[in-house]
Scaffold this motif. Structure first.
Motif, PDB file in Angstrom:
ATOM      1  N   ALA A  11      43.199  30.596  43.697  1.00 15.01           N
ATOM      2  CA  ALA A  11      42.030  29.813  43.303  1.00 15.01           C
ATOM      3  C   ALA A  11      41.193  29.498  44.536  1.00 15.01           C
ATOM      4  N   VAL A  12      39.876  29.455  44.347  1.00 19.11           N
ATOM      5  CA  VAL A  12      38.985  29.150  45.457  1.00 19.11           C
ATOM      6  C   VAL A  12      39.155  27.690  45.855  1.00 19.11           C
ATOM      7  N   PRO A  13      39.382  27.425  47.150  1.00 19.69           N
ATOM      8  CA  PRO A  13      39.538  26.035  47.588  1.00 19.69           C
ATOM      9  C   PRO A  13      38.301  25.215  47.250  1.00 19.69           C
ATOM     10  N   GLY A  14      38.500  23.951  47.001  1.00 17.28           N
ATOM     11  CA  GLY A  14      37.377  23.082  46.706  1.00 17.28           C
ATOM     12  C   GLY A  14      37.212  22.858  45.227  1.00 17.28           C
ATOM     13  N   ASN A  15      36.267  22.015  44.863  1.00 15.99           N
ATOM     14  CA  ASN A  15      36.075  21.708  43.453  1.00 15.99           C
ATOM     15  C   ASN A  15      34.944  22.522  42.855  1.00 15.99           C
ATOM     16  N   ASP A  41      33.517  31.301  54.275  1.00 13.18           N
ATOM     17  CA  ASP A  41      32.460  30.295  54.175  1.00 13.18           C
ATOM     18  C   ASP A  41      32.050  30.133  52.717  1.00 13.18           C
ATOM     19  N   MET A  42      31.012  29.346  52.474  1.00 12.55           N
ATOM     20  CA  MET A  42      30.593  29.022  51.120  1.00 12.55           C
ATOM     21  C   MET A  42      30.155  30.268  50.346  1.00 12.55           C
ATOM     22  N   LEU A  43      29.399  31.137  50.974  1.00 15.22           N
ATOM     23  CA  LEU A  43      28.929  32.334  50.296  1.00 15.22           C
ATOM     24  C   LEU A  43      30.097  33.251  49.928  1.00 15.22           C
ATOM     25  N   ASP A  44      31.085  33.315  50.807  1.00 16.40           N
ATOM     26  CA  ASP A  44      32.289  34.085  50.496  1.00 16.40           C
ATOM     27  C   ASP A  44      32.991  33.539  49.256  1.00 16.40           C
ATOM     28  N   ALA A  45      32.983  32.209  49.111  1.00 17.10           N
ATOM     29  CA  ALA A  45      33.681  31.583  47.986  1.00 17.10           C
ATOM     30  C   ALA A  45      33.127  32.073  46.655  1.00 17.10           C
ATOM     31  N   ALA A  46      31.821  32.309  46.600  1.00 12.64           N
ATOM     32  CA  ALA A  46      31.205  32.814  45.360  1.00 12.64           C
ATOM     33  C   ALA A  46      31.740  34.200  45.028  1.00 12.64           C
ATOM     34  N   LEU A  47      31.891  35.050  46.048  1.00 11.02           N
ATOM     35  CA  LEU A  47      32.402  36.398  45.797  1.00 11.02           C
ATOM     36  C   LEU A  47      33.879  36.361  45.409  1.00 11.02           C
ATOM     37  N   VAL A  48      34.651  35.494  46.024  1.00  9.34           N
ATOM     38  CA  VAL A  48      36.064  35.368  45.662  1.00  9.34           C
ATOM     39  C   VAL A  48      36.193  35.000  44.184  1.00  9.34           C
ATOM     40  N   ASP A  49      35.360  34.069  43.731  1.00 11.06           N
ATOM     41  CA  ASP A  49      35.403  33.667  42.326  1.00 11.06           C
ATOM     42  C   ASP A  49      34.990  34.824  41.419  1.00 11.06           C
ATOM     43  N   THR A  50      34.004  35.607  41.849  1.00 15.25           N
ATOM     44  CA  THR A  50      33.560  36.776  41.080  1.00 15.25           C
ATOM     45  C   THR A  50      34.682  37.796  40.940  1.00 15.25           C
ATOM     46  N   LEU A  80      31.701  25.097  44.250  1.00 14.55           N
ATOM     47  CA  LEU A  80      31.550  26.474  43.823  1.00 14.55           C
ATOM     48  C   LEU A  80      30.171  26.695  43.209  1.00 14.55           C
ATOM     49  N   LYS A  81      29.718  25.729  42.430  1.00 11.93           N
ATOM     50  CA  LYS A  81      28.371  25.817  41.850  1.00 11.93           C
ATOM     51  C   LYS A  81      27.325  25.865  42.960  1.00 11.93           C
ATOM     52  N   GLU A  82      27.538  25.059  43.999  1.00 15.75           N
ATOM     53  CA  GLU A  82      26.612  25.062  45.129  1.00 15.75           C
ATOM     54  C   GLU A  82      26.594  26.432  45.808  1.00 15.75           C
ATOM     55  N   ALA A  83      27.762  27.048  45.906  1.00 15.37           N
ATOM     56  CA  ALA A  83      27.847  28.370  46.528  1.00 15.37           C
ATOM     57  C   ALA A  83      27.053  29.394  45.728  1.00 15.37           C
ATOM     58  N   PRO A  99      25.027  33.301  32.139  1.00  8.22           N
ATOM     59  CA  PRO A  99      25.211  32.581  33.415  1.00  8.22           C
ATOM     60  C   PRO A  99      26.334  33.153  34.283  1.00  8.22           C
ATOM     61  N   GLU A 100      27.459  33.497  33.668  1.00 10.28           N
ATOM     62  CA  GLU A 100      28.593  34.003  34.446  1.00 10.28           C
ATOM     63  C   GLU A 100      28.270  35.347  35.094  1.00 10.28           C
ATOM     64  N   ARG A 101      27.632  36.258  34.335  1.00 16.30           N
ATOM     65  CA  ARG A 101      27.251  37.561  34.892  1.00 16.30           C
ATOM     66  C   ARG A 101      26.187  37.383  35.976  1.00 16.30           C
ATOM     67  N   ARG A 102      25.221  36.516  35.701  1.00 16.36           N
ATOM     68  CA  ARG A 102      24.123  36.293  36.639  1.00 16.36           C
ATOM     69  C   ARG A 102      24.648  35.810  37.985  1.00 16.36           C
ATOM     70  N   ARG A 103      25.515  34.819  37.969  1.00 21.43           N
ATOM     71  CA  ARG A 103      26.037  34.274  39.221  1.00 21.43           C
ATOM     72  C   ARG A 103      26.844  35.321  39.983  1.00 21.43           C
ATOM     73  N   ALA A 104      27.612  36.123  39.248  1.00 21.52           N
ATOM     74  CA  ALA A 104      28.419  37.159  39.900  1.00 21.52           C
ATOM     75  C   ALA A 104      27.540  38.208  40.581  1.00 21.52           C
TER      76      ALA A 104
END
Length: 420
Positions: free
Chosen positions: A115-119, A200-209, A123-126, A150-155
């Motif tokens: 799981a991506v660290p943080g709340n 970093d924060m931008l990486d966290a978005a890709l990890v979640d994707t 993650l939304k901010e990322a 929304p999920e596809r768009r963010r990914a």
């Protein structure tokens, strides 16, 4: 050069035996397998260098049990007089396409992703920051993504930002200081992302994707390889070499994106054919970039044009550096533009098969990039001192056209089952 026997095993079709195929340079080839393959299922790719003969089967309906048990072993092989095996760039990339298609078909999610660290707010901010970067540097594409779920768009935003950061390593302000070691570190960081460890924060978005979609690491690693190529190579002997470069730096984007964009549930196209179309779009876009930026690249001592085709047209590196538009140059450019347009045409077939909410941004990108080729022609093929660009008015017109095209559903072609 001759080939005595070529075994072809395709994961999406029955196998077959075909006697003695002659390549365009007169050599004899044998395609062997356990059942009969119709001759019209085999393509001899004449655009490959004379010493290569590419044999590829188109998927068709066959034994489900056989299809599930038999993996693709090889789609192209040739032996030189010394007995060495040669594989074209197209076939190397084709095997990557098959792997990506199989990954999506099996609905695989990369294993052991933490799981991506943080709340959730972080993650939304990322993701929001990724969206801001996409909006800043790819406005038209960004607008198209707003129609996606929304999920596809963010990914898609997360993937875009990683690709942009990777490209900036060799084309950004710090490019003169980038070394192969720096790219090795970037690749190690990428591997960490796919293990669930963002830097970093931008990486966290890709990890979640990566957690949510069956995205494979190979196209990402291949894009980094394209950056390495830029550090060590400034000429391309033929289109086979250039094709591999275009795959590395742009075709990979299509392979990264299809698992996120999804294929329409009503589509009858094979997953493989949709990936091939995505690959064609990426390569077409990169060829268009190359043709648009000939003058700018020449100023950096780079020529991203096939050296053998330049020679056939009676042109040399000096002609590029001099930057003079001649009839020889016009004729050469016409052929290069024709090739790019053929790839755009191939890509169109795949866009129709995407999930309905994902089609608009892809159509917009395709139509706008293809118009750059029109602008090169309008500039009388002067891509030495004039930069071809699509005006804001034409971009504005293209958006509703792309939207209308995105409403057209998939074509009726046979496929095996795939998820959306």
């Amino acid at each position: 050069m001759s080939v005595n026997l070529l075994w072809l095993v395709c994961s999406q079709s029955d196998m077959g035996f075909l006697h003695s195929i002659s390549s365009h340079d007169g050599n004899q080839f044998l395609l062997a397998s356990s059942k009969s393959i119709p001759p019209d299922k085999v393509q001899i790719h004449k655009q490959n260098p004379p010493h290569f003969c590419s044999l590829r089967t188109h998927p068709w309906r066959g034994s489900e049990s056989l299809r599930s048990k038999v993996p693709l072993v090889s789609t192209m092989a040739a032996t030189s007089s010394a007995g060495e095996i040669a594989v074209s760039s197209e076939e190397k990339v084709y095997n990557v396409v098959l792997k990506q298609a199989a990954l999506v078909n099996r609905r695989l999610t990369p294993p052991d992703v933490a799981a991506v660290p943080g709340n959730l707010s972080l993650l939304k901010e990322a993701y929001d920051r990724c969206g801001e970067i996409c909006a800043e540097y790819a406005k038209t594409f960004y607008l198209g993504t707003l129609l996606m779920t929304p999920e596809r768009r963010r990914a898609i935003w997360a993937i875009y930002v990683w690709c942009r950061r990777t490209d900036d390593l060799v084309d950004g302000p710090n490019a003169p200081h980038i070394t192969p070691t720096a790219l090795d570190r970037w690749e190690a960081r990428l591997e960490g992302l796919f293990r669930g460890s963002p830097f970093d924060m931008l990486d966290a978005a890709l990890v979640d994707t990566v957690k949510k979609f069956p995205v494979d690491i190979q196209p990402f690693k291949d894009m980094i390889e394209g950056m390495r190529m830029d550090l060590r190579k400034s000429r391309y002997k033929n289109f086979d070499e250039l094709y591999l470069y275009c795959y590395y730096v742009a075709g990979t984007v299509g392979l990264m994106s299809v698992p996120v964009m999804g294929i329409a549930t009503e589509s009858l196209a094979t997953t493989e054919s949709v990936y091939n179309a995505a690959l064609a779009l990426g390569i077409a876009n990169q060829l268009t970039n190359i043709l648009r930026d000939v003058g700018e690249d020449a100023q950096r001592g780079r020529i991203y044009l096939p050296q053998d085709e330049l020679a056939q047209a009676g042109l040399s590196d000096e002609d590029i550096f001099c930057g003079k538009v001649t009839d020889k140059w016009r004729n050469f450019m016409k052929k290069q533009i024709k090739r790019a347009r053929m790839l755009f045409d191939e890509a169109e077939q795949g866009v129709k098969e995407l999930n309905a909410s994902s089609r608009w941004p892809v159509w917009a990108s395709l139509l706008l990039y293809r118009q750059i080729l029109d602008e090169i022609e309008a500039n009388d093929f002067n891509n030495f001192t004039k930069r071809a660009y699509v005006s804001k008015a034409k971009k504005f017109i293209a958006l509703p056209v792309a939207y209308v095209r995105s409403l057209a559903g998939p074509s009726s072609t046979t496929r095996s089952h795939h998820p959306n």
